[in-house]
Design a protein around this motif. Sequence first.
Motif, PDB file in Angstrom:
ATOM      1  N   GLY A 198       0.815  -1.212   0.000  1.00 47.84           N
ATOM      2  CA  GLY A 198       0.000   0.000   0.000  1.00 47.84           C
ATOM      3  C   GLY A 198       0.847   1.258   0.000  1.00 47.84           C
ATOM      4  O   GLY A 198       1.840   1.340  -0.745  1.00 47.84           O
ATOM      5  N   GLN A 199       0.464   2.187   0.850  1.00 45.53           N
ATOM      6  CA  GLN A 199       1.085   3.505   0.852  1.00 45.53           C
ATOM      7  C   GLN A 199       2.595   3.453   1.110  1.00 45.53           C
ATOM      8  O   GLN A 199       3.327   4.357   0.723  1.00 45.53           O
ATOM      9  CB  GLN A 199       0.397   4.345   1.933  1.00 45.53           C
ATOM     10  CG  GLN A 199       0.636   5.815   1.830  1.00 45.53           C
ATOM     11  CD  GLN A 199       0.118   6.528   3.059  1.00 45.53           C
ATOM     12  OE1 GLN A 199      -0.110   5.944   4.124  1.00 45.53           O
ATOM     13  NE2 GLN A 199      -0.107   7.826   2.920  1.00 45.53           N
ATOM     14  N   GLU A 200       3.053   2.397   1.781  1.00 45.79           N
ATOM     15  CA  GLU A 200       4.480   2.295   2.129  1.00 45.79           C
ATOM     16  C   GLU A 200       5.351   1.919   0.920  1.00 45.79           C
ATOM     17  O   GLU A 200       6.573   2.042   0.978  1.00 45.79           O
ATOM     18  CB  GLU A 200       4.658   1.248   3.238  1.00 45.79           C
ATOM     19  CG  GLU A 200       4.609  -0.222   2.814  1.00 45.79           C
ATOM     20  CD  GLU A 200       3.203  -0.735   2.480  1.00 45.79           C
ATOM     21  OE1 GLU A 200       2.236   0.040   2.588  1.00 45.79           O
ATOM     22  OE2 GLU A 200       3.076  -1.912   2.075  1.00 45.79           O
ATOM     23  N   VAL A 201       4.714   1.486  -0.176  1.00 39.84           N
ATOM     24  CA  VAL A 201       5.495   1.029  -1.340  1.00 39.84           C
ATOM     25  C   VAL A 201       5.909   2.233  -2.184  1.00 39.84           C
ATOM     26  O   VAL A 201       5.067   2.982  -2.668  1.00 39.84           O
ATOM     27  CB  VAL A 201       4.685   0.022  -2.190  1.00 39.84           C
ATOM     28  CG1 VAL A 201       5.489  -0.408  -3.421  1.00 39.84           C
ATOM     29  CG2 VAL A 201       4.312  -1.194  -1.359  1.00 39.84           C
ATOM     30  N   ARG A 202       7.222   2.402  -2.362  1.00 33.06           N
ATOM     31  CA  ARG A 202       7.736   3.598  -3.051  1.00 33.06           C
ATOM     32  C   ARG A 202       8.240   3.297  -4.453  1.00 33.06           C
ATOM     33  O   ARG A 202       8.682   4.204  -5.161  1.00 33.06           O
ATOM     34  CB  ARG A 202       8.871   4.208  -2.240  1.00 33.06           C
ATOM     35  CG  ARG A 202       8.417   4.629  -0.862  1.00 33.06           C
ATOM     36  CD  ARG A 202       9.034   5.924  -0.438  1.00 33.06           C
ATOM     37  NE  ARG A 202       8.177   6.581   0.539  1.00 33.06           N
ATOM     38  CZ  ARG A 202       8.013   7.899   0.612  1.00 33.06           C
ATOM     39  NH1 ARG A 202       8.599   8.684  -0.260  1.00 33.06           N
ATOM     40  NH2 ARG A 202       7.253   8.426   1.533  1.00 33.06           N
ATOM     41  N   GLY A 203       8.220   2.030  -4.821  1.00 36.84           N
ATOM     42  CA  GLY A 203       8.702   1.705  -6.159  1.00 36.84           C
ATOM     43  C   GLY A 203       8.561   0.219  -6.413  1.00 36.84           C
ATOM     44  O   GLY A 203       7.959  -0.502  -5.622  1.00 36.84           O
ATOM     45  N   MET A 204       9.133  -0.221  -7.512  1.00 40.68           N
ATOM     46  CA  MET A 204       9.109  -1.646  -7.841  1.00 40.68           C
ATOM     47  C   MET A 204      10.539  -2.189  -7.803  1.00 40.68           C
ATOM     48  O   MET A 204      11.502  -1.445  -7.988  1.00 40.68           O
ATOM     49  CB  MET A 204       8.515  -1.862  -9.232  1.00 40.68           C
ATOM     50  CG  MET A 204       7.052  -1.456  -9.330  1.00 40.68           C
ATOM     51  SD  MET A 204       6.334  -1.869 -10.936  1.00 40.68           S
ATOM     52  CE  MET A 204       7.150  -0.684 -12.021  1.00 40.68           C
TER      53      MET A 204
END
Lengths: 367, 349
Positions: A198-204
């Motif tokens: 969710g919101q904590e994901v900053r990239g792949m």
Amino acid sequence: MTTAAFAARQGALAEAMKREGVDLLLLFGNNWHADHLRYAVDFGIQEGQGIALVHPDGSASLLLDDPAECERARSEGLSCDVVFAPALVREAKARLGRSGNRTIAAAPFHLLPYGLLHGDSDLRVNDGAKIVERLLMTKLEAEIACVRRAAQLADEGYAVFRAAARPGRKDYELIAEIEAFFRTKGVPENFMIIGVGGQEVRGMAPPGGKILKAGDMVTTELTPCFEGYYAQICRTLVVGEANEAQKRAFNVYLEAMVAGIATTKAGVTAASVAKAENDVFRKYGLGEYTTSEYTRVRGHGMGLFPDQKPQILEDVEIPLQAGMTIIVHPNTYHPEVGYLVLGDSVIVREGGCENLCGTPRELFSVQ
Amino acid sequence: MRRGLMAWDAQELPRAALEDRLSRLRARMGEEKLDAFIVYTNIARGAGVCWLTGFTPYWNEGLVLVPAQGAPLFATALSKRVAEWIASVMPQGEVVTTPKPPALIAEQLAKSGAVRVGVLELDGFPAGHAQTILAGAPGVELIDATAAFAAARAGMDPAERGLTLRADALARESLASLAAEAALDPLALVAACEQGARLGGAEECFITLAPDLGKPGGFLRADRPHAFGSAFALRVSVAYKGVWSRSARSFGKEPAAQAAFAQAEAAFARLALGPGETLAGALARVFAGCGQVKDWSAEQPRGSYPLAAVASADGAAEGFDPASPFVLNVELEVAGLRWRAARLLAPGG
């Protein structure tokens, strides 16, 4: 690729060498930068390193430092001479030395082995970017046909991805399924990263073992290749029903991608496409999220390298040309929902562009 | 690109193992009077940096600077947002993302006053990076320190051995699970094999096939349709946490070939080097009565290469360490067919 298509590529390379007054072109490659070798000798290198020495008449020698790769190259029936060269640099240098007083160019120049350019008898080798870069960026119709097929495979691959994504599965298990699908289609390589959460994901990034759960957004870019040519698709799905914030955020990315694609045509700069995408984010007060703090590029070229020039950024003034194949993807972090991606591959044409991806531009939901 | 599982597990690769590796390299640096050491990495040449830091870039490239003291610095052109992820899967060293890694390395060298800087495989080091370093750190001398690195790395440590055995198990199991003899579609067979390896946690998997062992020809990529002959072989190369192994098996469709291949496979499984025995001698011994050895090669990690030929039938390769695990590739002539196989041999384990 077909003999005729490869011959067309060889012809284009020979013409470019002639135009630049080059007698011998040295191309270097490995599994990361396989594009130059692939273009000149149609070999997709997998292990070790290789050097192709190309003459203006189209004849070439391919030096490979891995014995199994050398055996494979010979078995594939390449039209060039294949040489096993465990001491790759020494062998290439000896051959260049024997070639006499010729004008030699090489690419990709910054990656050339140090030992090739330095030592007891320093060789004079010029940067061959002028010869190769334009050819890699602007495709012949035969090459575009390969990119088009790769884009179809990307669509099919994303359908497999959607079917594979469900609660309780690990991220790398999805990749295993996609890769198996691509192998059944004869796709040897795929550039693919993934984001789960969710919101904590900053990239792949590559998968780390995360388990999909309800409410997660799952982002991915799939980039299969056909005959060495890559095409990409970027999509986001939600495990379960998307919430209002996710839907709202997705609409911004959709508007940005559509604006970018609408701007794409021969003659406009890469910067113009990026600006069109970023203006949408700015309109919604999300301009901060178009910077390098949160995103790398707003799209990029594709071909024999999955991430080639031109990069779609507001400071890249490279004019788009008919025959370029690019992806327009306003992928970035969204402060409410986390990293979100959406992108389609297109062919730049005079007066517009041709969309290659058929997957609906939706925020998908899987149960 | 690397797109399978990439994660650090402290049980598999303890920090202490990496610290020990760093100490061994620094001891060699001291002997060679080197002020710093540089190791280059990309997905094709990731073994050196992986040995030092536990990390292989999934894409792009990077440089590790080992100063005489302090933590190694990993400079990469991967984007800024990826730094946090790299730190989570790279147990040793500090990560800096920059569009120009060599310029950053040069800055660090200039700041530290380093003069003699060792480079792993200087001949193959990217020339553009070398020029940037030399221009940005005047007075620095780049020295080929491949031998010093090899000496530091000599003798595979228990952590690397464990990862190698895991990679090998993934390769072997993916092949063992195939109902290959009945397979009609080579691409489907390759897909099943790869899926098995990746579901087991493979970071990367390369599969090639020799579609017809009744004819000459090598292992091919499965990027175009192939028709199986009456016998064929699959070769699976698997990376697990940056460490590679290979396995290859031959499959016969007819009972006679199946029996002959089973005999060769059983002999190959028994192969172990006797005291003082050469590989050629051991191969001749175990395969006596099975078929004629036509070719063989042994592979081990070397420098930045995850697997490189270190011994071969023609004697061209060198650097074999018989005390460490190695992949042995073999080709026999069996019952009028070629029989191709590869397996990991792990002496002492």
